[in-house]
Write a protein that holds these residues in place. Structure first.
Motif, PDB file in Angstrom:
ATOM      1  N   VAL A   1       4.402 -28.164  43.438  1.00 20.47           N
ATOM      2  CA  VAL A   1       4.085 -27.011  44.278  1.00 20.47           C
ATOM      3  C   VAL A   1       2.687 -26.488  43.963  1.00 20.47           C
ATOM      4  O   VAL A   1       1.897 -26.197  44.868  1.00 20.47           O
ATOM      5  CB  VAL A   1       5.140 -25.903  44.091  1.00 20.47           C
ATOM      6  CG1 VAL A   1       4.699 -24.630  44.821  1.00 20.47           C
ATOM      7  CG2 VAL A   1       6.497 -26.349  44.607  1.00 20.47           C
ATOM      8  N   LEU A   2       2.363 -26.381  42.684  1.00 21.93           N
ATOM      9  CA  LEU A   2       1.046 -25.881  42.288  1.00 21.93           C
ATOM     10  C   LEU A   2      -0.063 -26.838  42.714  1.00 21.93           C
ATOM     11  O   LEU A   2      -1.139 -26.405  43.139  1.00 21.93           O
ATOM     12  CB  LEU A   2       1.004 -25.655  40.781  1.00 21.93           C
ATOM     13  CG  LEU A   2       1.847 -24.471  40.283  1.00 21.93           C
ATOM     14  CD1 LEU A   2       1.925 -24.464  38.758  1.00 21.93           C
ATOM     15  CD2 LEU A   2       1.269 -23.161  40.785  1.00 21.93           C
ATOM     16  N   ALA A   3       0.189 -28.135  42.600  1.00 23.01           N
ATOM     17  CA  ALA A   3      -0.798 -29.123  43.057  1.00 23.01           C
ATOM     18  C   ALA A   3      -1.031 -28.974  44.557  1.00 23.01           C
ATOM     19  O   ALA A   3      -2.175 -28.969  45.026  1.00 23.01           O
ATOM     20  CB  ALA A   3      -0.323 -30.527  42.713  1.00 23.01           C
ATOM     21  N   LEU A   4       0.052 -28.827  45.321  1.00 23.13           N
ATOM     22  CA  LEU A   4      -0.064 -28.730  46.777  1.00 23.13           C
ATOM     23  C   LEU A   4      -0.730 -27.433  47.205  1.00 23.13           C
ATOM     24  O   LEU A   4      -1.552 -27.424  48.127  1.00 23.13           O
ATOM     25  CB  LEU A   4       1.322 -28.850  47.419  1.00 23.13           C
ATOM     26  CG  LEU A   4       1.937 -30.254  47.392  1.00 23.13           C
ATOM     27  CD1 LEU A   4       3.391 -30.214  47.855  1.00 23.13           C
ATOM     28  CD2 LEU A   4       1.129 -31.204  48.273  1.00 23.13           C
ATOM     29  N   ARG A   5      -0.385 -26.317  46.548  1.00 23.10           N
ATOM     30  CA  ARG A   5      -1.001 -25.033  46.916  1.00 23.10           C
ATOM     31  C   ARG A   5      -2.503 -25.043  46.645  1.00 23.10           C
ATOM     32  O   ARG A   5      -3.302 -24.589  47.480  1.00 23.10           O
ATOM     33  CB  ARG A   5      -0.341 -23.892  46.144  1.00 23.10           C
ATOM     34  CG  ARG A   5       1.022 -23.475  46.671  1.00 23.10           C
ATOM     35  CD  ARG A   5       1.699 -22.490  45.741  1.00 23.10           C
ATOM     36  NE  ARG A   5       0.887 -21.300  45.514  1.00 23.10           N
ATOM     37  CZ  ARG A   5       1.028 -20.511  44.455  1.00 23.10           C
ATOM     38  NH1 ARG A   5       1.927 -20.796  43.519  1.00 23.10           N
ATOM     39  NH2 ARG A   5       0.255 -19.449  44.317  1.00 23.10           N
TER      40      ARG A   5
ATOM     41  N   HIS B   1      -4.445 -20.963  42.220  1.00 29.42           N
ATOM     42  CA  HIS B   1      -3.038 -20.663  42.458  1.00 29.42           C
ATOM     43  C   HIS B   1      -2.229 -20.938  41.194  1.00 29.42           C
ATOM     44  O   HIS B   1      -2.350 -22.008  40.580  1.00 29.42           O
ATOM     45  CB  HIS B   1      -2.497 -21.526  43.596  1.00 29.42           C
ATOM     46  CG  HIS B   1      -2.942 -21.081  44.949  1.00 29.42           C
ATOM     47  ND1 HIS B   1      -2.292 -20.090  45.655  1.00 29.42           N
ATOM     48  CD2 HIS B   1      -3.974 -21.488  45.739  1.00 29.42           C
ATOM     49  CE1 HIS B   1      -2.901 -19.908  46.823  1.00 29.42           C
ATOM     50  NE2 HIS B   1      -3.925 -20.744  46.894  1.00 29.42           N
ATOM     51  N   GLY B   2      -1.392 -19.969  40.818  1.00 30.08           N
ATOM     52  CA  GLY B   2      -0.554 -20.113  39.636  1.00 30.08           C
ATOM     53  C   GLY B   2       0.913 -19.924  39.961  1.00 30.08           C
ATOM     54  O   GLY B   2       1.275 -19.494  41.067  1.00 30.08           O
ATOM     55  N   PRO B   3       1.790 -20.206  38.999  1.00 32.51           N
ATOM     56  CA  PRO B   3       3.224 -20.195  39.275  1.00 32.51           C
ATOM     57  C   PRO B   3       3.842 -18.822  39.370  1.00 32.51           C
ATOM     58  O   PRO B   3       4.851 -18.633  40.047  1.00 32.51           O
ATOM     59  CB  PRO B   3       3.808 -20.960  38.080  1.00 32.51           C
ATOM     60  CG  PRO B   3       2.833 -20.709  36.967  1.00 32.51           C
ATOM     61  CD  PRO B   3       1.489 -20.655  37.630  1.00 32.51           C
ATOM     62  N   ILE B   4       3.260 -17.811  38.680  1.00 28.20           N
ATOM     63  CA  ILE B   4       3.978 -16.549  38.548  1.00 28.20           C
ATOM     64  C   ILE B   4       3.011 -15.380  38.443  1.00 28.20           C
ATOM     65  O   ILE B   4       1.966 -15.475  37.801  1.00 28.20           O
ATOM     66  CB  ILE B   4       4.902 -16.596  37.297  1.00 28.20           C
ATOM     67  CG1 ILE B   4       5.679 -15.274  37.119  1.00 28.20           C
ATOM     68  CG2 ILE B   4       4.117 -16.920  36.047  1.00 28.20           C
ATOM     69  CD1 ILE B   4       6.675 -15.308  35.981  1.00 28.20           C
ATOM     70  N   TRP B   5       3.358 -14.297  39.119  1.00 29.89           N
ATOM     71  CA  TRP B   5       2.727 -13.006  38.906  1.00 29.89           C
ATOM     72  C   TRP B   5       3.698 -12.249  38.011  1.00 29.89           C
ATOM     73  O   TRP B   5       4.703 -11.701  38.462  1.00 29.89           O
ATOM     74  CB  TRP B   5       2.527 -12.298  40.243  1.00 29.89           C
ATOM     75  CG  TRP B   5       1.785 -11.001  40.161  1.00 29.89           C
ATOM     76  CD1 TRP B   5       1.351 -10.362  39.049  1.00 29.89           C
ATOM     77  CD2 TRP B   5       1.394 -10.176  41.268  1.00 29.89           C
ATOM     78  NE1 TRP B   5       0.709  -9.196  39.371  1.00 29.89           N
ATOM     79  CE2 TRP B   5       0.725  -9.047  40.731  1.00 29.89           C
ATOM     80  CE3 TRP B   5       1.540 -10.275  42.647  1.00 29.89           C
ATOM     81  CZ2 TRP B   5       0.212  -8.036  41.531  1.00 29.89           C
ATOM     82  CZ3 TRP B   5       1.033  -9.275  43.439  1.00 29.89           C
ATOM     83  CH2 TRP B   5       0.365  -8.174  42.893  1.00 29.89           C
ATOM     84  N   THR B   6       3.401 -12.231  36.709  1.00 25.13           N
ATOM     85  CA  THR B   6       4.385 -11.812  35.711  1.00 25.13           C
ATOM     86  C   THR B   6       4.888 -10.396  35.945  1.00 25.13           C
ATOM     87  O   THR B   6       6.099 -10.137  35.894  1.00 25.13           O
ATOM     88  CB  THR B   6       3.797 -11.932  34.294  1.00 25.13           C
ATOM     89  OG1 THR B   6       3.311 -13.260  34.106  1.00 25.13           O
ATOM     90  CG2 THR B   6       4.858 -11.646  33.245  1.00 25.13           C
ATOM     91  N   GLY B   7       3.991  -9.454  36.204  1.00 37.11           N
ATOM     92  CA  GLY B   7       4.407  -8.072  36.403  1.00 37.11           C
ATOM     93  C   GLY B   7       5.376  -7.920  37.562  1.00 37.11           C
ATOM     94  O   GLY B   7       6.393  -7.227  37.463  1.00 37.11           O
ATOM     95  N   VAL B   8       5.077  -8.575  38.678  1.00 38.73           N
ATOM     96  CA  VAL B   8       5.959  -8.523  39.845  1.00 38.73           C
ATOM     97  C   VAL B   8       7.268  -9.248  39.558  1.00 38.73           C
ATOM     98  O   VAL B   8       8.345  -8.789  39.953  1.00 38.73           O
ATOM     99  CB  VAL B   8       5.256  -9.129  41.077  1.00 38.73           C
ATOM    100  CG1 VAL B   8       6.233  -9.287  42.237  1.00 38.73           C
ATOM    101  CG2 VAL B   8       4.078  -8.257  41.495  1.00 38.73           C
ATOM    102  N   GLN B   9       7.188 -10.382  38.864  1.00 40.07           N
ATOM    103  CA  GLN B   9       8.404 -11.133  38.539  1.00 40.07           C
ATOM    104  C   GLN B   9       9.365 -10.289  37.708  1.00 40.07           C
ATOM    105  O   GLN B   9      10.576 -10.262  37.974  1.00 40.07           O
ATOM    106  CB  GLN B   9       8.044 -12.407  37.770  1.00 40.07           C
ATOM    107  CG  GLN B   9       9.232 -13.323  37.484  1.00 40.07           C
ATOM    108  CD  GLN B   9       9.678 -14.079  38.715  1.00 40.07           C
ATOM    109  OE1 GLN B   9       9.071 -15.068  39.100  1.00 40.07           O
ATOM    110  NE2 GLN B   9      10.746 -13.619  39.350  1.00 40.07           N
TER     111      GLN B   9
END
Length: 455
Positions: free
Chosen positions: A303-307, A322-330
């Motif tokens: 997913v990260l490669a494609l984004r 592009h990264g996997p997670i927005w930690t605060g929102v998660q």
């Protein structure tokens, strides 16, 4: 009619290859209460990168804002199109290191190619470690001191950049820093009774810091707002012809080689993000037995490669990836998820609802007029939190004074003269100062070990 799942199953969607599409209103329930809050926070935070894109890539606001909106589309795609479980974001800890790298390049086409080169290196790493499933082994091979040094480099670069920015609007920025640090990290604040006001403030720390700083900055004369009515027309054609890989061409091998050290550092930071995300979601999975959370690290690599690939071919790069997670929102969404199915039906509806209105709001000129003056505040708060979190994470990864000194040295070199120097000198000093299996000794054990050898 929303498609429901059976008890304990993975939430349904449209399968395509290793991915699952989940469409809001069909597979995911809509939660309007989250739309405005999430959209504004996402716009302000993601939009904060717009001035950097203008500075490094030598483009107009219209082009930079258009690319930011397209970036948001691919952020939302992680949940809706690809069906990955995390609340998507950017690789924020890598931003300070990226800024250090871009400062070595000429603004304009060279800087664009440099950012594309970083993207290509990171895409290749995501695909390689996703296909081979060697990501965990690679991460385990890197000593804790070196990984912590990479993270500390991001912290130092973030703090130094913000100290340089402080004279521009000292009252506004310091106000934003105090508000967000108190709401997110203050021990006295966390010990206050759990009133509704406290819970609302803590859950919306970013938004609260923007609002308070905006009011204070306006009163202090450091901020002015120019609000107009109308619709923003994205400069898609100009963005494509200015920043996309089709327009600027592939970077030279020299530029790609220069981007490899920072690309490796970015991957180390991303894998750490995936480990954090995995831990958070495991906790959520234990709290809710009505849904099986589908965590798949290899799929996340794809997913990260494609984004990141989609970003550079559809619009062009931004100064972050592009990264996997927005930690605060998660963390915020997981806390809501734990409250039960009536609050959040599925883990996937959290980021979908939180991000859904970001692009439509970003097309309204009144919203842009309010958000644009807050860009320096949003960027400053983002980098401050990045530096704060990276610093304490880096120091917590090592357990003796020699390793702590090495971490600080790697961080200073990475932030000041570049990732290649940080990694290179760090490896040499690690071998000379720590060697094999020594860095996890508790503080003081170095002396006791010497005494045992002497006896």
């Amino acid at each position: 009619m929303i498609k429901k799942r059976k008890e304990g199953e993975i939430h349904p969607g449209l399968k395509w290859g290793p991915f699952t599409m989940r469409i809001p209103g069909i597979h995911l329930e809509l939660t309007p209460s989250q739309h405005i809050q999430g959209g504004l926070i996402l716009l302000a935070t993601c939009g904060s990168i717009t001035p950097l894109a203008m500075q490094f890539f030598d483009v107009s606001f219209d082009v930079a804002w258009t690319v930011s909106l397209i970036f948001l589309f691919w952020v939302l795609a992680q949940t809706i199109l690809f069906g990955d479980v995390y609340a998507a974001g950017a690789i924020t800890p890598a931003l300070p290191l990226t800024i250090v790298y871009l400062n070595t390049l000429t603004p304009g086409a060279e800087a664009v190619q440099g950012m594309i080169a970083i993207s290509i290196v990171v895409i290749v790493l995501f695909l390689f470690f996703g296909i081979t499933k060697l990501g965990e082994k690679f991460n385990a091979l890197i000593p804790a001191s070196l990984k912590a040094g990479v993270i500390m480099g991001a912290a130092i670069a973030a703090f130094s950049g913000e100290l340089d920015r402080l004279p521009e609007m000292p009252i506004t920025l310091i106000t934003a820093w105090v508000v967000v640090l108190v709401l997110m990290f203050s021990i006295p604040f966390s010990n206050l009774p759990n009133t509704k006001l406290k819970l609302i403030a803590g859950s919306n720390a970013l938004l609260a810091s923007f609002i308070v700083a905006g009011v204070v900055g306006l009163i202090a004369g450091e901020l002015t707002f120019d609000i107009s009515w109308g619709i923003f027309v994205p400069a898609v054609g100009e963005a494509f012809s200015t920043l996309s890989i089709w327009a600027v061409g592939l970077p030279s091998w020299e530029i790609i080689l220069s981007a490899i050290p920072i690309g490796v550092m970015v991957y180390v930071l991303v894998f750490s993000d995936l480990l954090v995300a995995h831990t958070l979601l495991k906790d959520a999975d234990e709290a809710r037995k009505d849904e099986k959370i589908d965590i798949n690290t290899n799929r996340s690599h794809y997913v990260l490669a494609l984004r990141n690939f989609a970003q550079i071919v559809t619009a062009g790069p931004l100064p972050w990836l592009h990264g996997p997670i927005w930690t605060g929102v998660q963390v915020f969404l997981i806390e809501r998820y734990k409250k039960g199915r009536k609050v959040m039906d599925t883990i996937y509806s959290g980021p979908a609802n939180f991000y859904l209105l970001a692009i439509p709001l970003g097309l309204l000129l009144p919203v842009i007029g309010i958000i644009v003056p807050l860009f320096p505040v949003a960027l400053s708060v983002t980098l401050l939190l990045t530096g704060f979190a990276c610093a304490y994470v880096a120091m917590s990864m090592v357990s003796n004074n020699i390793s702590r000194g090495l971490v600080l040295l790697i961080g200073i070199l990475s932030a000041s003269v570049g990732p290649a120097w940080g990694i290179g000198v760090g490896i040499v000093l690690y071998v000379l100062l720590i060697g094999r299996n020594k860095e996890n000794l508790p503080v003081g054990d170095e002396d006791s070990e010497k005494e045992q050898k002497a006896s």
